[in-house]
Design an enzyme around this catalytic site. Structure first.
Site, PDB file in Angstrom:
ATOM      1  N   LYS A  13       0.846  -1.200   0.000  1.00  0.00           N
ATOM      2  CA  LYS A  13       0.000   0.000   0.000  1.00  0.00           C
ATOM      3  C   LYS A  13       0.879   1.246   0.000  1.00  0.00           C
ATOM      4  O   LYS A  13       1.497   1.587   1.004  1.00  0.00           O
ATOM      5  CB  LYS A  13      -0.924   0.051   1.214  1.00  0.00           C
ATOM      6  CG  LYS A  13      -2.000   1.115   1.009  1.00  0.00           C
ATOM      7  CD  LYS A  13      -2.643   1.623   2.269  1.00  0.00           C
ATOM      8  CE  LYS A  13      -1.877   2.705   2.972  1.00  0.00           C
ATOM      9  NZ  LYS A  13      -1.693   3.965   2.219  1.00  0.00           N
ATOM     10  N   GLY A  35       6.844   4.530   8.373  1.00  0.00           N
ATOM     11  CA  GLY A  35       5.972   5.679   8.587  1.00  0.00           C
ATOM     12  C   GLY A  35       6.216   6.263   9.959  1.00  0.00           C
ATOM     13  O   GLY A  35       7.275   6.055  10.576  1.00  0.00           O
ATOM     14  N   GLU A  86       3.666   7.250  15.600  1.00  0.00           N
ATOM     15  CA  GLU A  86       2.269   7.206  16.062  1.00  0.00           C
ATOM     16  C   GLU A  86       1.501   6.088  15.339  1.00  0.00           C
ATOM     17  O   GLU A  86       0.831   5.258  15.976  1.00  0.00           O
ATOM     18  CB  GLU A  86       1.657   8.573  15.759  1.00  0.00           C
ATOM     19  CG  GLU A  86       0.258   8.758  16.230  1.00  0.00           C
ATOM     20  CD  GLU A  86      -0.369   9.976  15.552  1.00  0.00           C
ATOM     21  OE1 GLU A  86       0.356  10.811  14.968  1.00  0.00           O
ATOM     22  OE2 GLU A  86      -1.616  10.058  15.593  1.00  0.00           O
ATOM     23  N   GLU A 117       9.794   0.658  10.579  1.00  0.00           N
ATOM     24  CA  GLU A 117      10.777   1.729  10.350  1.00  0.00           C
ATOM     25  C   GLU A 117      10.058   3.033  10.638  1.00  0.00           C
ATOM     26  O   GLU A 117       9.242   3.474   9.840  1.00  0.00           O
ATOM     27  CB  GLU A 117      11.243   1.740   8.890  1.00  0.00           C
ATOM     28  CG  GLU A 117      11.859   0.470   8.391  1.00  0.00           C
ATOM     29  CD  GLU A 117      13.237   0.242   8.950  1.00  0.00           C
ATOM     30  OE1 GLU A 117      13.767   1.120   9.659  1.00  0.00           O
ATOM     31  OE2 GLU A 117      13.786  -0.827   8.683  1.00  0.00           O
ATOM     32  N   CYS A 175      13.522  10.188   7.351  1.00  0.00           N
ATOM     33  CA  CYS A 175      13.544   9.723   8.741  1.00  0.00           C
ATOM     34  C   CYS A 175      14.947   9.793   9.322  1.00  0.00           C
ATOM     35  O   CYS A 175      15.125   9.989  10.508  1.00  0.00           O
ATOM     36  CB  CYS A 175      13.037   8.292   8.782  1.00  0.00           C
ATOM     37  SG  CYS A 175      13.880   7.277   7.567  1.00  0.00           S
ATOM     38  N   GLU A 230       9.998  15.056  15.845  1.00  0.00           N
ATOM     39  CA  GLU A 230      10.426  15.003  14.446  1.00  0.00           C
ATOM     40  C   GLU A 230       9.664  16.052  13.643  1.00  0.00           C
ATOM     41  O   GLU A 230       8.433  16.030  13.596  1.00  0.00           O
ATOM     42  CB  GLU A 230      10.132  13.609  13.882  1.00  0.00           C
ATOM     43  CG  GLU A 230      10.639  13.440  12.473  1.00  0.00           C
ATOM     44  CD  GLU A 230      10.293  12.073  11.897  1.00  0.00           C
ATOM     45  OE1 GLU A 230       9.130  11.648  12.018  1.00  0.00           O
ATOM     46  OE2 GLU A 230      11.186  11.433  11.315  1.00  0.00           O
TER      47      GLU A 230
END
Ligand code: NAD
Length: 492
Positions: free
Chosen positions: A177, A230, A233, A252, A286, A386
């Site tokens: 996805k 992603g 959260e 990740e 990231c 972040e």
């Protein structure tokens, strides 16, 4: 309809098909807000269809000769290279990556990763374990089954290869996805997958939203493993969703990389490398080096040179070869990044440069933010959360101990870097930074053979290399009695 050369429908069972409910969503160009495509929106029923297709492809694919699986991945790598220019343009148009990055980094790295795992397929071996006399014990590495893969919007093309490469080499079938903001290059990869001859159902691509398609895939009882890239959260939600059938997970997640500049560093290299660390891909990485830690004797000089470089970065149309920084990928994300400028100021920080959209009228409709450098207190949110944009904080320290204390003061643990000419210190500090990856006198290097992933709030499990292959296989231990006289019950 698409204004770009990419399919726009779901890829299920080897065919491009409409969504069951006929829904679509619009994909826009972050440079000028132009409409790029209406893409079919996968919902629960479509995810079910994709999982069913992957499930029926699994028995044949998992028992296909490893060399044949590898051959198809190698052909896919060749196809990526054969379409390099078009893929780079597509990626830049959809994400906002400057074309110089898409063509020099994203596309070659995608091909290299497919090629690496193509080569890996028939070289990944089980083991024979020395055990007690009379027994042969060997360990098979078997594919886990149907794998769900959920990716974010920041490096969609590259992530196709990171996720699909090892999963397919190991004999799994996949439902991928892509992120709703940037699904186009994944759909183009699906088209190439069909062209190079992967059997139907081995790879299925279902663009859709996280709370519908993503959540359904994460909870799906027909999926044995989920690989997620992603935010932290959503990563936590994936953990909860996976509990039903105890899915194997690889996560990740976010990062807040410390980038430490010691006083003995080569300052030219450190200034340039630190700019790449944070401003490459507009900071939407990231592993970005988003916290600059400067040793006091060189802090003022470094800061002055770094801010001058940041101010000189050329923002512009991602398709122009001169462009060094493009737009952020969505208006919402641009507003979120600008929101952090306000947070920094409200918490007593000082904006040293940037912190706003550029004045150039040609960029007014795009999601642009100037390279932003902020001095902020360690307890400030901008030093802990972040931001995921062209936004870096600077702080100062004295000595190794304080550098490490600051570097390790966040909950994330993905990437980190250090700049020094002292070899012993380089190894000492690299070992002590709490993270999955460290770069010495460089930043943000990745390679298909080198494990990629984090610790703490940055997740667990690894992509790339043998670690990825381990993650996409289950070990099966087989014990064979090779001694006819060996008693299997107590002697009678
Ligand atoms: P996100 O977590 O919002 O979305 C990532 C993906 O998850 C998307 O495909 C989204 O549709 C899907 N999703 C959203 N909600 C879901 C749910 N409830 N269930 C299942 N799927 C769901 O992240 P994003 O904003 O797309 O990407 C930015 C984040 O990704 C940043 O935090 C960044 O650090 C992280 N990231 C991590 C890595 C890494 O390798 N560690 C790499 C790139 C990005």
């Amino acid at each position: 309809m698409a204004a770009v050369p990419a399919p726009t429908r779901l890829f299920i069972g080897g065919e491009f098909v409409d969504a069951a409910e006929g829904a679509t969503f619009a994909v826009r160009n972050p440079h000028d807000d132009g409409h790029l495509a209406d893409v079919a929106e996968a919902r629960a029923e479509d995810v079910d269809r994709a999982v069913a297709a992957a499930r029926s492809a699994f028995p044949t694919w998992s028992t296909t000769a490893a060399a044949e699986r590898g051959r198809l991945l190698l052909r896919l790598a060749d196809a990526v290279e054969a379409n390099a220019e078009e893929l780079a343009r597509l990626e830049s148009t959809d994400t906002g990556h400057p074309i110089r990055d898409s063509s020099r980094l994203d596309v070659p790295r995608t091909a290299a990763t497919f090629r690496y795992f193509g080569g890996m397929a028939d070289k990944y071996e089980g083991t024979v374990v020395p055990v007690e006399r009379g027994f042969l014990n060997y360990v098979l590495r078997q594919p886990v089954g149907v794998v769900g893969q959920i990716v974010p919007w920041n490096f969609p093309l590259m992530f196709c290869s990171w996720k699909l490469g090892p999963a397919l080499a190991a004999g799994n079938t996949v439902v991928l996805k892509p992120a709703e903001l940037t699904p186009l290059s994944s759909l183009r990869i699906a088209e190439l997958i069909a062209e190079v001859g992967f059997p139907p159902g081995v790879v299925n691509v279902v663009p859709g939203f996280g709370h519908t398609a993503g959540a359904h895939l994460a909870a799906h009882p027909g999926v044995q493993k989920l690989s997620f890239t992603g935010s932290t959260e959503v990563g936590r939600r994936i953990v909860e969703a996976s509990a039903g059938n105890l899915k194997r997970l690889q996560l990740e997640l976010g990062g807040k990389g410390a980038n430490i500049v010691f006083a003995d560093a080569d300052l030219d290299a450190a200034v340039n490398g630190s700019a790449f660390a944070i401003f490459h891909n507009q900071g939407q990485a990231c592993i970005a080096g988003s916290r600059l830690l400067l040793e006091r004797p060189v802090a003022a000089e470094f800061q002055e040179r770094f801010v001058a470089l940041a101010r000189s970065i050329r923002l512009g149309d991602p398709l122009e070869v001169a462009t060094e920084m493009g737009p952020l990928t969505s208006p919402e994300h641009r507003d979120r990044v600008l929101g952090y400028v306000k947070v920094a100021v409200d918490e007593g920080g000082e904006v040293l440069c940037g912190g706003r959209p550029p004045e150039d009228p040609a960029l007014a409709r795009g999601c642009y933010v100037e390279p932003t450098v902020v001095r902020a207190d360690q307890r400030s949110r901008v030093n802990r959360e972040e931001v995921f944009g062209p936004f870096v904080t600077v702080s100062t320290f004295s000595g190794e101990e304080e550098a490490l204390q600051l570097a390790n003061a966040v909950d994330y643990g993905l990437g980190g870097g250090l700049w020094t000419r002292d070899l012993a210190r380089a190894h000492r500090v690299a070992g002590a930074i709490r993270s999955g990856m460290v770069w010495v006198n460089s930043y943000k290097r990745v390679g298909p053979g080198s494990p990629f992933g984090g610790v703490g709030d940055s997740g667990y499990g690894r992509e790339m290399g043998f670690e990825a292959m381990h993650g996409y296989t289950d070990p099966k231990s087989v014990w064979v009695n090779v001694d006819a006289d060996l008693p299997v019950w107590y002697p009678r």
